[in-house]
Motif scaffolding. Sequence first.
Motif, mmCIF file in Angstrom:
data_model
loop_
_atom_site.group_PDB
_atom_site.id
_atom_site.type_symbol
_atom_site.label_atom_id
_atom_site.label_comp_id
_atom_site.label_asym_id
_atom_site.label_seq_id
_atom_site.Cartn_x
_atom_site.Cartn_y
_atom_site.Cartn_z
ATOM 1 N N ARG A 61 36.219 39.055 41.505
ATOM 2 C CA ARG A 61 35.758 38.160 40.435
ATOM 3 C C ARG A 61 36.910 37.247 40.057
ATOM 4 O O ARG A 61 38.081 37.596 40.255
ATOM 5 N N LEU A 69 44.477 37.133 42.879
ATOM 6 C CA LEU A 69 43.314 37.227 42.004
ATOM 7 C C LEU A 69 42.032 36.947 42.788
ATOM 8 O O LEU A 69 42.049 36.321 43.853
ATOM 9 N N GLY A 70 40.928 37.376 42.231
ATOM 10 C CA GLY A 70 39.648 37.210 42.898
ATOM 11 C C GLY A 70 39.250 35.770 43.144
ATOM 12 O O GLY A 70 38.345 35.503 43.942
ATOM 13 N N ARG A 119 39.839 35.658 38.308
ATOM 14 C CA ARG A 119 40.915 36.174 37.455
ATOM 15 C C ARG A 119 40.997 37.699 37.433
ATOM 16 O O ARG A 119 41.672 38.273 36.574
ATOM 17 N N ARG A 120 40.333 38.343 38.357
ATOM 18 C CA ARG A 120 40.467 39.802 38.487
ATOM 19 C C ARG A 120 41.600 40.106 39.460
ATOM 20 O O ARG A 120 41.660 39.538 40.557
ATOM 21 N N LYS A 121 42.493 41.021 39.086
ATOM 22 C CA LYS A 121 43.617 41.371 39.958
ATOM 23 C C LYS A 121 43.105 42.222 41.122
ATOM 24 O O LYS A 121 42.652 43.350 40.928
ATOM 25 N N LYS A 131 39.365 47.317 45.380
ATOM 26 C CA LYS A 131 38.256 46.990 44.476
ATOM 27 C C LYS A 131 37.086 46.452 45.296
ATOM 28 O O LYS A 131 37.272 45.655 46.216
#
Length: 380
Positions: free
Chosen positions: A348, A315-316, A350-352, A344
């Motif tokens: 961020r 996660l980010g 909780r961004r995968k 990506k």
Amino acid sequence: MPFHPPSTIGMLGGGQLGRMFALEARRAGYRVVIFTDEPKGCPAGQYADNEINAPYDDAEALKRFLSQVDVVTAEFENLPGSLLEAVEAVKPLRPSSKAIVTTQHRERENLFLREKGIACAEFRVVNDLKSLEAAVSELGRPCVIKTAAFGYDGKGQCKVNADTNLAEAWKAFEGHRAVVEQWVPFVCEVSVVGARGVDGKMAVHGCVENLHTHHILDVTISPARVEPAITEQAIELWEAVAEGLNYVGTMAVEMFVTSEGRVLVNEIAPRPHNSGHYTIDACITNQFQQQQRVICGLPPGDPSQHTPAVMVNLLGDIWPAPTTHPDWSPVLNHPRAKLHLYGKKEARARRKMGHFTVLGDTVEEALEHALQIRKALGIG
């Protein structure tokens, strides 16, 4: 009649699932065209032959997309029903609009499960505070309020405990329909990913064990450390869902395992799934290859797992800055670890952003090494 290479597959959506699909499809000789409302250069678009970037209600963009493709699939389920129907009127859409519309909406999904007699938690549909109070009274506390539409990774959920003020809890759902589900005292969470072909033939990857943090999948252990009877139940439930939806494509079903040894369906994902990413490195035919095969009218491949595996999400949260990558040495220096990044542009919380998979002679060995790498990367 099956679609053989170099047919063109259309993908609705531009995220990491579309990216991993495009990699497999292009390797097999297919062309891939992406239609997404994301900006140009999205994760899937980076590997597509063509990328159409426009709002999903842009009729001209949709027309251009459909003119370039032979068959269409979806990268995620939260797509407008009108878009899905417009696609299906012109080109084969697999899975069907009915399957996607049913599973993108928790009320419709739960009603489908109830109608088909597929084991799931007791639930009530609510649309105001009064109906919420009645539902909680009938189901008891604890229970969970979940938004009917567009919820994922724990978003749009609220647990109702003994001291929860229902009027306060309902404020987050005001003006929307919601589903109240009886709390399931589960001992573990499992999932099954599999594929069903145009002719109804099914192939599943088996049952995996999932560990979550903050409602987001953290670790997948395959095969699951459960009794054979649990695996058997889980696969039977997956098959019942696939049959009930007349499904064509790759699908995941997430489930709870209770202390009594029952397995209950929690959620259906009409697409490849995060918990199936281990299949890329550990199975004869991975979940994206299966998706490509069955939507093109080919029989599913052999889904067998050849090596025990553990997958860990990235996660980010561990990125030192939005555009600065962590030090990947703990993964890259391990001889049986595989790093997968999603392209990506900005991290961020909780961004995968990616995942890694560790293979082992046993699932215990794979888990031990995966947890060591996880710790070295600073995953809390």
